[in-house]
Scaffold this active site. Sequence first.
Site, PDB file in Angstrom:
ATOM      1  N   ASP A 173      42.225  53.601  34.891  1.00 17.68           N
ATOM      2  CA  ASP A 173      41.652  52.659  33.934  1.00 17.68           C
ATOM      3  C   ASP A 173      40.910  51.532  34.634  1.00 17.68           C
ATOM      4  OD1 ASP A 173      44.572  52.116  34.508  1.00 17.68           O
ATOM      5  OD2 ASP A 173      44.021  50.177  33.647  1.00 17.68           O
TER       6      ASP A 173
ATOM      7  N   ASP B  92      37.688  45.058  37.633  1.00 17.53           N
ATOM      8  CA  ASP B  92      39.052  44.539  37.491  1.00 17.53           C
ATOM      9  C   ASP B  92      39.623  44.024  38.812  1.00 17.53           C
ATOM     10  OD1 ASP B  92      39.146  44.831  34.803  1.00 17.53           O
ATOM     11  OD2 ASP B  92      40.208  46.727  34.806  1.00 17.53           O
TER      12      ASP B  92
END
Length: 576
Positions: free
Chosen positions: A326, A336
């Site tokens: 993810d 991220d």
Amino acid sequence: MSTNSPPAAAGSVASVDSVTDGVEKQGSSEDARVKLKLEDLNWDHSFVRELPGDPRTDIISREVLHACYSRVSPSAEVENPQLVAWSNSVAEILDLDPKEFERSDFPFIFSGASPLKGGLPYAQCYGGHQFRVWAGQLGDGRAVTLGELLNSKSQRWELQLKGAGKTPYSRFADGLAVLRSSIREFLCSEAMHFLGIPTTRALSLVTTGKYVRRDMFYDGNPKDEPGAIVCRVAQSFLRFGSFQIHASRGEEHFNIVRSLSDYTIKHHFPHIETMTKNDSLSFFTNDVDLTSNKYAAWLVEVAERTASLIAKWQGVGFTHGVLNTDNMSILGLTIDYGPFGFLDAFDPRFTPNTTDLPGRRYCFANQPDTGSWNIAQFALSLSSAKLINKKEFEYAMERYGDKFMDEYQAIMTKKIGLLKYNKELVNELLNNMAVDKVDYTNFFRLLSNIRVDSDSDVPEAELLIPLKSALLDIGKERRDAWTSWMKHYRTELCASGVSDKERKASMDSVNPKYVLRNYLCQSAIDMAEQGDFEEVRRLLKVMERPFDEQPGMERYARLPPAWAYRPGVCMLSCSS
């Protein structure tokens, strides 16, 4: 939402004499560029328009089925938000007038307390493997995409607030972010861009004026920390997990995998839809013809972009820390920024993530293999949905491996100033660096100081002098090992025929002097938590020119001080 009402837009602050309808033309036609006010951004919202959405609009944590997103607005509590830092570079790609940062309502808009005119906010649905274990539905649990715009170059850009409050994907979390992790994300997004590494970007960082409770070390001792929100910017925030979640739910969801794949190819890989057998994407290895299946061609390009990205990470000594599926961008971007870290003392097993310590699955040396494993999981999703066959799957995996090695060898060859890859020389160098825990960034920067044009007969005892500030506290045995390597290296340099001056310029263009070391981040965080944001802004300016000497800023290239190795600085948890 906000506990204080935002002031009216400060038109006198943002206004420019030559603005007409929000667009400013400056200089000649060659250097003129569009400069827009926030109200005049060119929104498009193709993701929401073309893909299935969640029929519910509440933010109750739940499983979201048959949808790629949920419509949700920012909901973080805000009180007197402050603009901490901003990127003029990102404003430029959005056609945003940098004077907009001066607006008194800017912190309210980019904390989510006030709506951004024309926006269409939503949170994305995705799943993922975490530490190679399927975690099921994850999604944007604390990120809200404000919308999607087209700039004057017809480039598509999404604006997303991270830490903007709860969404249906928040599970048991509060959907918020703290200042320390937000500073790290903001700075590293920009630092990576200026290092030449594909990445999501960051437009702004604002404090919310509220506190967020966090247990930073997961040791049962939570504390209140200042809240903050980063406005992240990317052409897409789609991840491998965006496709995995629907493929994992069985055949009745395969149509969403296909629709999402069609959307992604149409808007982000348009050249694949129009390719012919004469295009460079046409391969016939192992009976695979990528011109006959756009999904296979797309998979190969995703694999190659990912391989190229990770090769670039290895080149600058960057360790992501949380390489879950993810956290893998479908566009091959670094995405991220949690417990990341740049290598200080070279250790192939370095991980910046305390959660990763037992197995070091995501350590520096394992990143290439982890990228391959993650690509395989993405490919399995396409295979499950019957978009690719076994041979196409295998070919994509082959291309990942080949692309990584080609890119990595090219990067390491340029880092040491040679014209062709020398495996023995590179392997011996990295082994020596690991044994002596040599600073990764400073060593390669110093290496460009080796001279062979006029110093071909340097006495053996003096061979290591150009590297003395990197080779600290080594005994005779290690000096001998390094001297042996240096002799080999100098022989290769002489054989290359490249002048010292030319080689140094080339090496310094790929070996940065400045990287965003964790202790530099921590120094900026410590000051910011006391209300002083100048170090954050100063550090941003330094990281915008990582390959330049920058007289007066040498302190930002120094080795980490002793305090940098304490918990919470050199290694971090995922708590934010």
